[in-house]
Design a protein around this motif. Sequence first.
Motif, short mmCIF file in Angstrom:
data_model
loop_
_atom_site.label_atom_id
_atom_site.label_comp_id
_atom_site.label_asym_id
_atom_site.label_seq_id
_atom_site.Cartn_x
_atom_site.Cartn_y
_atom_site.Cartn_z
N GLY A 431 0.82 -1.20 0.00
CA GLY A 431 0.00 0.00 0.00
C GLY A 431 0.85 1.25 0.00
N ALA A 432 0.22 2.37 0.37
CA ALA A 432 0.91 3.66 0.42
C ALA A 432 0.19 4.52 1.44
CB ALA A 432 0.91 4.33 -0.95
N LEU A 433 0.71 5.74 1.68
CA LEU A 433 0.10 6.62 2.68
C LEU A 433 -1.35 6.91 2.33
CD1 LEU A 433 0.38 8.44 5.18
CD2 LEU A 433 1.07 10.27 3.65
N PHE A 434 -1.58 7.23 1.07
CA PHE A 434 -2.94 7.49 0.64
C PHE A 434 -3.55 6.19 0.14
CE2 PHE A 434 -0.64 11.58 0.08
CZ PHE A 434 -1.22 12.22 1.16
N ASP A 435 -4.56 6.25 -0.64
CA ASP A 435 -5.31 5.05 -0.98
C ASP A 435 -4.61 4.21 -2.04
OD1 ASP A 435 -7.39 3.45 -0.53
OD2 ASP A 435 -8.82 4.52 -1.79
N GLY A 436 -4.92 2.94 -2.10
CA GLY A 436 -4.49 2.09 -3.20
C GLY A 436 -3.47 1.04 -2.79
N GLU A 437 -3.46 -0.06 -3.53
CA GLU A 437 -2.52 -1.14 -3.29
C GLU A 437 -2.01 -1.64 -4.63
OE1 GLU A 437 -5.33 -3.20 -0.97
OE2 GLU A 437 -4.33 -2.79 0.92
N VAL A 438 -0.77 -2.10 -4.62
CA VAL A 438 -0.11 -2.58 -5.83
C VAL A 438 0.50 -3.94 -5.52
CG1 VAL A 438 1.75 -2.12 -7.49
CG2 VAL A 438 0.46 -0.21 -6.52
N VAL A 439 0.40 -4.86 -6.47
CA VAL A 439 1.16 -6.11 -6.35
C VAL A 439 2.57 -5.80 -6.88
CG1 VAL A 439 1.36 -8.49 -7.09
CG2 VAL A 439 -0.89 -7.51 -6.63
N ALA A 440 3.51 -5.72 -5.96
CA ALA A 440 4.82 -5.15 -6.34
C ALA A 440 5.97 -5.98 -5.79
CB ALA A 440 4.94 -3.72 -5.83
N PRO A 441 7.03 -6.11 -6.56
CA PRO A 441 8.28 -6.68 -6.07
C PRO A 441 9.21 -5.55 -5.64
CG PRO A 441 8.37 -6.49 -8.45
CD PRO A 441 7.07 -5.87 -8.02
N ALA A 442 10.35 -5.91 -5.10
CA ALA A 442 11.39 -4.90 -4.85
C ALA A 442 12.03 -4.53 -6.19
CB ALA A 442 12.44 -5.45 -3.90
N MET A 443 12.71 -3.39 -6.20
CA MET A 443 13.26 -2.88 -7.46
C MET A 443 14.57 -2.15 -7.19
SD MET A 443 10.98 -0.56 -10.08
CE MET A 443 9.62 -1.70 -10.24
N ARG A 444 15.59 -2.44 -8.00
CA ARG A 444 16.85 -1.69 -7.87
C ARG A 444 16.91 -0.63 -8.96
NH1 ARG A 444 21.70 -4.58 -9.85
NH2 ARG A 444 21.87 -2.92 -11.39
N ILE A 445 17.17 0.61 -8.54
CA ILE A 445 17.25 1.73 -9.48
C ILE A 445 18.55 2.47 -9.23
CG2 ILE A 445 16.17 3.88 -10.22
CD1 ILE A 445 13.48 2.80 -9.28
N ASP A 446 19.27 2.73 -10.27
CA ASP A 446 20.54 3.46 -10.14
C ASP A 446 20.30 4.97 -10.21
OD1 ASP A 446 21.98 1.08 -10.05
OD2 ASP A 446 22.05 0.95 -12.24
N GLY A 447 21.15 5.73 -9.57
CA GLY A 447 21.16 7.19 -9.71
C GLY A 447 19.90 7.88 -9.23
N PHE A 448 19.28 7.37 -8.17
CA PHE A 448 18.05 7.97 -7.64
C PHE A 448 18.42 9.24 -6.87
CE2 PHE A 448 14.02 7.96 -5.26
CZ PHE A 448 13.14 7.52 -6.24
N ARG A 449 17.71 10.32 -7.16
CA ARG A 449 18.13 11.65 -6.71
C ARG A 449 17.48 12.05 -5.38
NH1 ARG A 449 15.76 17.11 -9.21
NH2 ARG A 449 17.19 18.65 -8.37
N PHE A 450 18.31 12.23 -4.36
CA PHE A 450 17.84 12.76 -3.07
C PHE A 450 18.30 14.21 -2.96
CE2 PHE A 450 17.86 8.21 -2.58
CZ PHE A 450 16.68 7.97 -1.91
N THR A 451 17.39 15.07 -2.49
CA THR A 451 17.67 16.50 -2.55
C THR A 451 17.80 17.17 -1.19
OG1 THR A 451 15.29 16.81 -2.85
CG2 THR A 451 16.66 16.86 -4.84
N SER A 452 17.38 16.51 -0.12
CA SER A 452 17.57 17.10 1.22
C SER A 452 17.46 16.00 2.27
CB SER A 452 16.58 18.23 1.49
OG SER A 452 15.25 17.77 1.42
N THR A 453 17.73 16.37 3.49
CA THR A 453 17.74 15.39 4.59
C THR A 453 16.85 15.89 5.73
OG1 THR A 453 19.63 16.45 5.65
CG2 THR A 453 20.12 14.73 4.05
N THR A 454 16.67 15.05 6.73
CA THR A 454 15.96 15.49 7.92
C THR A 454 16.70 15.04 9.17
OG1 THR A 454 13.77 15.70 8.94
CG2 THR A 454 14.38 13.52 8.12
N ASP A 455 16.12 15.31 10.35
CA ASP A 455 16.88 15.17 11.60
C ASP A 455 16.90 13.75 12.15
OD1 ASP A 455 16.73 17.84 11.25
OD2 ASP A 455 16.06 18.33 13.27
N PHE A 456 16.09 12.82 11.62
CA PHE A 456 15.92 11.53 12.29
C PHE A 456 15.98 10.37 11.32
CE2 PHE A 456 11.95 13.42 11.11
CZ PHE A 456 11.27 12.40 10.49
#
Lengths: 456, 489
Positions: A431-456
């Motif tokens: 599932g996810a935070l909002f509505d809906g569910e997916v039949v999903a496997p894990a996935m490896r993705i290269d070069g995924f872009r993170f733009t900021s961090t948080t405290d925890f």
Amino acid sequence: MGFLRKDEALQVARRLLESSTADETEIVIGSTAERFVRFADTGPTQSADRERHIVAVRARVRSQDGWQEARATCDGLGDEQTTGALSRAVALARVAPPNPDLAELEGSAEVDASSGLVDEQTVEHGFEAKAAWIKQALAACATADLSPAGLAATSCTSNTCVNSAGRSVHDARTRAAFSLTASAPGLAGGAGFGDAVARRVSELGVSAAIDRAVGKAIANRSPVAVPADEYTVLLEPNAVSSILLFAAYQGFGAQDVHEESSFLCGRIGERCFPELLCVDDDAGNDVYPGTPFDGEGAPKQRVELIRRGVLTGPVTDADWARKLGTTNTGHALCKPNTTGPKPTNLVVHPGDSSQAEMIAAIQRGLLITQFHYTNLIDPKDLTLTGMTRNGTFLIENGEIVGAVKNLRFTESLMNAFGRVGAIGKQREIAGALFDGEVVAPAMRIDGFRFTSTTDF
Amino acid sequence: MSMERMDLAASAVDEALGGGAQQADVRVNHLRMEDLVLKNGALAGAETPEEYGMGVRVRLNGCFGFAAAPLEAGQEQRVARELVERALESARKLSAAVTRTTELAPLEGECAEWKTECRIDPFEVSLSEKLGFLKEAEASMAGSESTVVRLATCGIRREEQWQATSEGARLHQVLVRSGGGISTTAARNGQVQRRSYPSSFEGNFKSGGWEHLVEMDLPSQGARLRDESLALCDAPPCPGGSRTLVLGGSQLMLQIHESVGHPNELDRVFGHEVDLAGSSFANPEMIGGFRYGSPEVNLIADSTIPGGLDTRGFDDEGVPSGRFPVVEKGIFQGFHTSREWAGRLGETSSRSTSRAEGWFNPPIIRITNLSLMPGTWAFEDLIADCEDGAIFADTVKMWSIDQRRLNFQFTCEIAWEIRDGKLDRILRNPTYQGRTPEFWGSCDAVCNQDHWELWGVTNCGKGNPMQVAEMSHGAAPARFRKVNFVEAT
């Protein structure tokens, strides 16, 4: 009284249909009976034993310039409520502007009733049994000095659609769900998440979900900061689900394409992603089958949305199939609506990699358990942002070396899915935070872009 | 007051007490709504829902139980009895797993009536008049082949509630709200861009009647929105980097909601919402000392303010509405609470912020009307006071925030770069990111009462399963320094 069974639902719908004065009428009934308990460190915190029966009436009046249509709903089955809804729908339809794009209501339809599943053990599953799950979760968290919060729920939902053109379809199915978030006391450190979803309560992996949440929380006690950067990521199924659902909401429907607000625009038939990426909308899938008909009772077709990396056509409904001269794939939401057809049963094909193999292949990267509050910035290239949550781990030289603090990604899925390097062979109902569910496997993705961090 | 429905609720409370409940509250709700959406000339959304149901909450052995079902004429007594039995049964069974019993803050049960003031009852406005209103509003955005969507919406809601509690409260409330708006989407140059008025989320909503829609004068804004959506398709992206940001009210309201409202819910603070909605960076030790923002920042929670979507006489636990400071001159002052949670702060009464979505849900702590109080600046003076390269951005396009409400990232529908003290070129997808206390700490100017507006939120999700609540946030444009912009696209 619980949820509406087939004979009751059809009787209510047909009785209402017979009293309509509109030129065309459709009755859709969604009936749900549900028992849920939320829990936390104090034990059960909220619960509900509840039911509702939403009767939706779509009335249509024929005019020279097209159909005038409107909908009214009521929550209840009494004559006063249902005939009131019918009267309101007819009154509104009579003053609505005509719409030349609307197709006539379709008649008799064959739907696959075999996928319907009402598991009586799930229907009867009560609060005593749920209390036992909760005690198990609280005990596991107490042993590891963790704070629990979660949900235990069972429900049964029936959907019925009857129209004046002769359509009459019904489906019912049960659902059981359990989730646990295990957190460091006082929210002083990291957290772990585990969940399970099944059609039968006997198949619900409660113990496995508890073990997963507690295990992740223990591994996530003392996360350290890493800089926002591009990382190879191993997205677990819940993370895959939360980003893929945006593609469903925002681009795989015929109306999205027509209104030029879809990533499919100009790309249909184009190979945009590696061949190993295949995504269908398939209510008949054998992992988590969904209701076999759409919001106007049309049979849901299996639609290949991404075929071996190639973006294929969008899903349609009766009106959009007529407008575009294509087939009706059976993906209408309840009509009328502003959104057009949408896929609601996303299924990602499994790959051939185990989780261990995917981790072993990563020199430096992040394992992501979940994303939180994912949202869409740009529909044309599916640019999303969101935070990691409940267990983010650093991978170095093919091994998990420790927990890291959460990060925010800002990334185009059109670009990211082009860098899918491996897909897991195990799939989950995610599932996810909002509505809906997916039949999903894990996935490896290269070069995924993170733009900021948080405290925890 | 319909004594029949109040008697129904009261007798259910008595039955619950007779069945062993330590406490009980019962709500009977009758809800009517009407939502109309005109899209590209067609009635794309036309719904007139009606609900009539009952929710029974009991506390037994220190554990809550709740049951809910729709009501049918002539069947109310039978359904009420069944719900009481089911609520007691669930509490009895679940109490086996309780590790800390639930105690409630005291309540002096009142007998009262409360009604929203409406100058024009929105349910008395004919359907033909409403459709005519929408047609005129939608037509005002016509005129370009690059426009792919024109939307005009209106929505009205009337919720009547009969509420009885075991402390003797007998409350009858009629809450009415109305609102609507327009939006237009253009597609060209590979871009698709939307502009909305008065705000996104289908417009602005207030408690009150049809007069709110008349006052918005939607047709007067259609051509401007059309032209701005077209200009956005041709505009450069808002560049990244650190810059001064002036936020308009229709964006600032969501900033308040996400980075002040939600972290201020006390059930989050104690981890009871962490399974879905999240927790909070704030904690009780911060009260009275933590610097949440600059001295310019004053935030007041107020469930009595005229026009607020959470303006009513009592909350769903029967606690009278009220007003309390959340941030005063930048210093954090206190949390939203319920009867269940007030004791955790050592307080003897709830702050009246416990609400449920209709009869179908048990009440939980919800943000009430929460507003940034006006400052002293005229908007034109504030823009003139900004350096070249500063940004004025407005209207929500995208929002995201971490589960403790610290790291947020928002995208607005539109931005203007400020040059020579004036709004200059348009920039698309302005995306800013920050950390809650630093962001509010960087606020150095808030516009005055003339620019202050109450903005309605109709889609606030919380709980698990999720409940939707409505509330308002008042805001005037405000300025923030050294804000981090992200070049998102």
